[in-house]
Design an enzyme around this catalytic site. Structure first.
Site, PDB file in Angstrom:
ATOM      1  N   ARG A  29      13.566  47.995  -7.437  1.00  0.00           N
ATOM      2  CA  ARG A  29      13.918  46.649  -7.523  1.00  0.00           C
ATOM      3  C   ARG A  29      13.069  45.828  -6.590  1.00  0.00           C
ATOM      4  NH1 ARG A  29      20.280  47.306  -9.874  1.00  0.00           N
ATOM      5  NH2 ARG A  29      19.562  48.672 -11.433  1.00  0.00           N
ATOM      6  N   ARG A  70      21.485  47.633  -0.121  1.00  0.00           N
ATOM      7  CA  ARG A  70      20.203  46.787  -0.971  1.00  0.00           C
ATOM      8  C   ARG A  70      18.850  47.299  -0.758  1.00  0.00           C
ATOM      9  NH1 ARG A  70      21.410  42.883  -4.578  1.00  0.00           N
ATOM     10  NH2 ARG A  70      23.271  42.625  -3.538  1.00  0.00           N
ATOM     11  N   GLU A  95      30.257  46.846  -4.974  1.00  0.00           N
ATOM     12  CA  GLU A  95      29.717  47.429  -6.314  1.00  0.00           C
ATOM     13  C   GLU A  95      29.004  48.950  -6.547  1.00  0.00           C
ATOM     14  OE1 GLU A  95      27.128  45.105  -8.654  1.00  0.00           O
ATOM     15  OE2 GLU A  95      26.454  46.985  -9.878  1.00  0.00           O
ATOM     16  N   SER A 101      28.281  50.091 -12.533  1.00  0.00           N
ATOM     17  CA  SER A 101      28.357  48.790 -13.490  1.00  0.00           C
ATOM     18  C   SER A 101      28.266  49.382 -14.928  1.00  0.00           C
ATOM     19  CB  SER A 101      27.150  47.923 -13.253  1.00  0.00           C
ATOM     20  OG  SER A 101      27.405  46.629 -13.996  1.00  0.00           O
ATOM     21  N   ARG A 133      24.545  54.308  -2.538  1.00  0.00           N
ATOM     22  CA  ARG A 133      25.864  53.489  -2.047  1.00  0.00           C
ATOM     23  C   ARG A 133      27.024  54.737  -1.872  1.00  0.00           C
ATOM     24  NH1 ARG A 133      25.922  47.698  -4.923  1.00  0.00           N
ATOM     25  NH2 ARG A 133      23.933  46.839  -4.106  1.00  0.00           N
TER      26      ARG A 133
END
Length: 424
Positions: free
Chosen positions: A262, A277, A349, A352, A391
């Site tokens: 990403r 991130r 998070e 999801s 994560r």
RNA sequence: GGAGAGGUGGCUGAGUGGUCGAAAGCGGCGGUCUUGAAAACCGUUGAGGGUUUGUAGCCCUCCCAGGGUUCGAAUCCCUGCCUCUCCGCCA
């Protein structure tokens, strides 16, 4: 994509629904385009019909040995007219399609109102944050001290937002991935798959990343271009693009481990420290292709599958129903699972899980054959992280840390770590 | 990278430029026969879209994709993509 019939017949309803997402649909402009489309399409099809009829007549006259010249003269400029009408219609349709591709999914009624994550609704909590009697370190400190997590090395080799893992920390991430895959395959009945990490534009349009979110993707300079996958959702869901699935094969349940890429454009200041991130991270993804009447239940089930990983790992988390403004473009309803990170003192998070209803299916032309009607019907697609491995690694390090800065390995991972019980 | 072959309905596989959305076979579905099943026989069986209250009728589009020729293209021409075979190279 939304049902074009719904847009045609219930435009005001759609406008109201999309307003929940702060998306403003210019209903008047759309209605006008749609009206033009209708006129153009009728006109074009009439011309095509005339062309077909006359050509057939010419063929028959010729077969009878008649003079066809008068017939040929009569159709002289029919072709021109028809081509012109076809071109105008194609333009009009592509204008409408561009608008349609940019419209987000309609939210489920149960989604709470709200404009950002502040309004998300906590559904449940599991586990207790570990009661440390010492100041909790974050994963960057722990990883550096255990000498297996190096951000400067990542930056040297690639750039910021990349990391190099080594030794037992690299192994621990791999153990997590193996553990997740095995659990989903053996206990939850998913089919493992291996897919391309570079995909074409059609696949990204199918799942909803294109045309609107190109800035979030890494594009590879090829002709035509490839894109690095931002999630396994893209290649895996595209398995059923342009497919009519047999009824007996439903539901399809896939689990897939891939790296994800990403660009994080627009997130320059956020989470600059650590592995939260990154431009590249590992993830185990769950995808389900189900009958429309089953998708609500499947959403609960799939979320439960992701939760079970957190529970087996003994990681405290909470489950949140995203509000209207925070729910993703293609999703009708999304649960986030947020894991407790002692280093940050907050829930973040880690998964999801979304129900896309028929939104992706319509873009993908993904259908199944309903034996009751014998006709193809759009499937419903769902997916969720089960879990984001990078994560999860962070969460394990931070939640299982000791006063000395060592890390106890959760029971379920030990078989994957050669019996190792602690990182030190 | 070099040389060649090919892409047609769920599958196999036909298709002199003129009712071809497409023969035939297999598969699927329905039926006859049978106590039941199989076999046999009969029938049926692609997708998308427009119009419309309409799963009625009528019409349009689709034979890999995009262009072109023609009154008319699955069929002719060009480009691209993909697949297969052989050679070379490589994990």
């Amino acid at each position: 994509m939304l049902d074009p019939r719904l847009l045609r017949n219930e435009l005001d309803y759609v406008k109201t629904q999309l307003a929940r997402r702060n998306f403003s649909l210019d209903a008047e402009a759309y209605r006008e385009l749609e009206e033009q489309r209708k006129q153009l399409q009728i006109e074009t099809q009439e011309l095509q019909n005339e062309r077909n009829t006359r050509s057939r007549d010419i063929g028959q006259a010729k077969a009878r040995g008649e003079d066809i010249q008068p017939l040929l003269d009569a159709v002289q400029d029919l072709g021109e007219q028809m081509k012109a009408a076809e071109t105008r219609l194609a333009d009009e349709q592509s204008r409408l399609q561009q608008i349609q591709l940019g419209l987000p999914n309609i939210l489920d009624d149960s989604v709470p109102d709200g404009k950002d994550e502040q309004a998300n609704l906590e559904i449940s909590r599991w586990g207790e944050p570990p009661p440390f009697d010492f100041p909790a370190r974050d994963h960057v400190d722990l990883g550096t001290q255990l000498s297996g997590m190096d951000f400067e090395l990542g930056a040297k080799i690639a750039s910021a937002r990349f990391v190099v893992l080594q030794g037992n920390i690299a192994r621990l991430q791999r153990a997590l991935i193996q553990f997740m895959l095995d659990t989903h395959i053996v206990e939850h009945g998913y089919r493992e798959c291996y897919v391309p990490f570079l995909v074409n534009a059609a696949s990204l349009q199918g799942t909803g990343q294109l045309p609107k979110f190109e800035q979030d993707l890494f594009r590879v300079d090829n002709d035509p271009p490839f894109y690095l996958i931002p999630t396994a959702e893209v290649p895996v869901t595209n398995i059923v693009r342009d497919v009519i699935v047999d009824a007996q094969q439903m539901p399809l349940k896939y689990v897939c481990h891939t790296p994800c890429f990403r660009s994080e454009a627009g997130a320059y200041g956020r989470d600059v420290r650590g592995m939260i991130r990154q431009h590249q991270f590992e993830k185990v993804e769950l995808v389900q292709i189900v009958r429309h009447e089953d998708s609500q239940e499947a959403h609960e089930e799939l979320t439960g599958h992701a939760e079970s990983i957190l529970q087996k790992l003994g990681l405290p988390y909470r489950k949140v129903l995203l509000c209207a403004g925070d729910t993703g473009f293609s999703s009708a309803r999304t649960y986030d699972l947020e894991v407790w990170l002692p280093g940050q003192g907050q829930y973040r998070e880690i998964s999801s899980c979304s129900n896309f209803t028929d939104f992706q299916a319509r873009r993908l032309q993904a259908r199944w054959r309903n034996p009751e009607t014998g006709k193809p019907e759009l499937v419903h697609t769902l997916n969720g992280s089960g879990l984001a491995a990078g994560r999860t690694l962070i969460a394990v390090l931070e939640n299982y840390q000791t006063r000395e800065g060592h890390v106890v390995i959760p029971e379920v991972l030990r078989p994957y770590m050669g019996g190792l019980t602690i990182l030190q």
